[in-house]
Motif scaffolding. Structure first.
Motif, PDB file in Angstrom:
ATOM      1  N   SER A  42       0.828  -1.215   0.000  1.00  0.00           N
ATOM      2  CA  SER A  42       0.000   0.000   0.000  1.00  0.00           C
ATOM      3  C   SER A  42       0.861   1.264   0.000  1.00  0.00           C
ATOM      4  CB  SER A  42      -0.964  -0.015   1.193  1.00  0.00           C
ATOM      5  OG  SER A  42      -1.891  -1.062   1.019  1.00  0.00           O
ATOM      6  N   SER A  91      -6.638  -4.036   4.141  1.00  0.00           N
ATOM      7  CA  SER A  91      -7.330  -4.588   5.308  1.00  0.00           C
ATOM      8  C   SER A  91      -7.994  -3.500   6.139  1.00  0.00           C
ATOM      9  CB  SER A  91      -6.326  -5.328   6.190  1.00  0.00           C
ATOM     10  OG  SER A  91      -5.369  -4.402   6.683  1.00  0.00           O
ATOM     11  N   THR A  94      -4.200  -2.569   9.545  1.00  0.00           N
ATOM     12  CA  THR A  94      -2.757  -2.532   9.799  1.00  0.00           C
ATOM     13  C   THR A  94      -2.476  -1.547  10.939  1.00  0.00           C
ATOM     14  OG1 THR A  94      -2.314  -3.087   7.509  1.00  0.00           O
ATOM     15  CG2 THR A  94      -0.565  -1.913   8.670  1.00  0.00           C
TER      16      THR A  94
HETATM   17  C1  F1P Z   1      -0.194  -3.915   3.987  1.00  0.00           C
HETATM   18  C2  F1P Z   1       0.691  -5.158   4.014  1.00  0.00           C
HETATM   19  C3  F1P Z   1       0.873  -5.751   2.622  1.00  0.00           C
HETATM   20  C4  F1P Z   1       1.540  -7.113   2.672  1.00  0.00           C
HETATM   21  C5  F1P Z   1       0.794  -8.070   3.577  1.00  0.00           C
HETATM   22  C6  F1P Z   1       0.679  -7.455   4.933  1.00  0.00           C
HETATM   23  O1  F1P Z   1      -1.503  -4.247   4.117  1.00  0.00           O
HETATM   24  O2  F1P Z   1       1.938  -4.829   4.563  1.00  0.00           O
HETATM   25  O3  F1P Z   1       1.675  -4.905   1.840  1.00  0.00           O
HETATM   26  O4  F1P Z   1       1.554  -7.682   1.379  1.00  0.00           O
HETATM   27  O5  F1P Z   1      -0.476  -8.323   3.029  1.00  0.00           O
HETATM   28  O6  F1P Z   1       0.078  -6.142   4.850  1.00  0.00           O
HETATM   29  P1  F1P Z   1      -2.730  -3.247   4.173  1.00  0.00           P
HETATM   30  O7  F1P Z   1      -2.474  -2.175   5.183  1.00  0.00           O
HETATM   31  O8  F1P Z   1      -2.900  -2.672   2.804  1.00  0.00           O
HETATM   32  O9  F1P Z   1      -3.887  -4.126   4.561  1.00  0.00           O
END
Ligand code: F1P
Length: 337
Positions: A42, A91, A94
């Protein structure tokens, strides 16, 4: 990965019904600095979105990893008035992104949330763009391309660039046959063993090169690096031997200079993949595998068409190594702490 054109079509249908003006109300790029913020994939998406905003609106936009906002606020956001952060997270859960939302809220800074399945992030602001992308893999693929398209759509809409909006609508049909044509070739190519992978790109293709390298790392547990193409001559080329793979994402506007770098690396022994829009004889000679987009679309609308090959390559290398590319070693779908 192969299903992305259908996902993009669905997202574009939603975007056409969305009130983009309302999402940006009072924060139009003419008088506001847009700052795109994310983590991991992202964050690279944030960089590609910022480049797209700058090119489409003519106003400077920038990108930050959410961790910089948290750990170095005075450096990353010295002025909180006249800025419009866009928090990006598939998601929406995060840890750094939720903490960034909290910091911005405390400072009274309004922000936009861009997410796929993230209700927590969506609940933190009144301005939300949520895309209908359901992705089961830990690795972000269609969520990356769909959210990037959404940001390009938003920029074009705010800038009144109707031609660019029409170009985005044509992308799914343009990429579908390319996936069918080049996917099997990449699958074969991925069976070669590589010790080092370097991905090169310039301009708006630099964040795409970064994301391609991340896909190769996540999906195949191989180490991959990314560089501005011409920077590769300034030291990194020391890693090149016959076990190295160099992938060049070559823009039409700088094809001659970028192709030359790839050709030099081939001469040093590297295997090479070139992704180009229009193939030149030099590109044919420089690439062991040449992927030609062959499109009359505006260059910027092709960013998603440049990234899918890294998604496929990462997966196929992972499969060739006996791994599950959907479940990278040591990585969870959502990073929380
Ligand atoms: C961001 C992220 C992804 C990684 C994995 C864990 O996720 O670091 O870049 O591939 O899926 O999470 P998000 O904040 O866009 O959900």
């Amino acid at each position: 990965i192969y299903a992305q054109p259908a996902v993009w079509t669905e997202c574009l249908q939603l975007l056409h019904t969305c009130d983009i003006g309302a999402l940006a109300k009072g924060r139009e790029p003419e008088h506001t600095e847009w700052i795109f913020i994310g983590c991991g994939t992202s964050y690279y998406l944030a960089q590609a979105a910022a480049a797209s905003f700058t090119l489409l609106t003519g106003r400077e936009a920038r990108a930050l990893p959410a961790s910089e906002l948290l750990l170095h606020l005075e450096l990353s956001l010295p002025v909180t008035s006249g800025v419009f952060p866009v928090l990006i997270s598939r998601s929406g859960y995060t840890s750094e992104i939720l903490a960034a939302a909290e910091v911005l809220t405390k400072k009274g800074v309004e922000f936009l949330a861009l997410t796929c399945d993230g209700n927590e992030l969506a609940e933190s602001t009144g301005r939300v763009l949520q895309l209908p992308v359901k992705e089961e893999s830990t690795v972000m693929t269609s969520s990356f391309t769909s959210m990037l398209m959404a940001m390009q759509f938003m920029a074009a809409k705010l800038a009144g660039k109707t031609d660019f909006l029409a170009a985005l609508d044509r992308i799914p049909a343009a990429v579908e046959p390319l996936l069918k044509k080049y996917g099997p070739q990449l699958e074969l190519f991925a069976k070669r063993p590589f010790a080092d992978v370097a991905v090169l790109g310039q301009g708006a293709l630099y964040p795409i090169a970064s994301e391609v390298a991340l896909k190769v790392m996540e999906s195949s547990s191989s180490y991959a690096q990314f560089f501005h193409t011409l920077e590769f001559r300034h030291g990194p080329k020391s890693i090149i031997d016959d076990r190295a793979l160099v992938i060049g994402l070559i823009a039409d506007s700088s094809a001659a200079q970028e192709t030359k770098v790839l050709s030099e690396m081939k001469e040093l022994g590297a295997s090479t993949i070139a992704v180009v829009n229009r193939a030149t004889p030099e590109a044919h000679a420089a690439a062991d595998l040449l992927i030609e987009l062959d499109s009359r679309q505006p260059a910027l609308s092709l960013l998603v068409a440049y990234v899918v090959w890294g998604q496929l390559l990462g997966s196929y290398v992972g499969l060739a190594k006996g791994l599950n590319p959907d479940e990278p070693l040591n990585l969870t779908r959502v990073v929380t702490f």
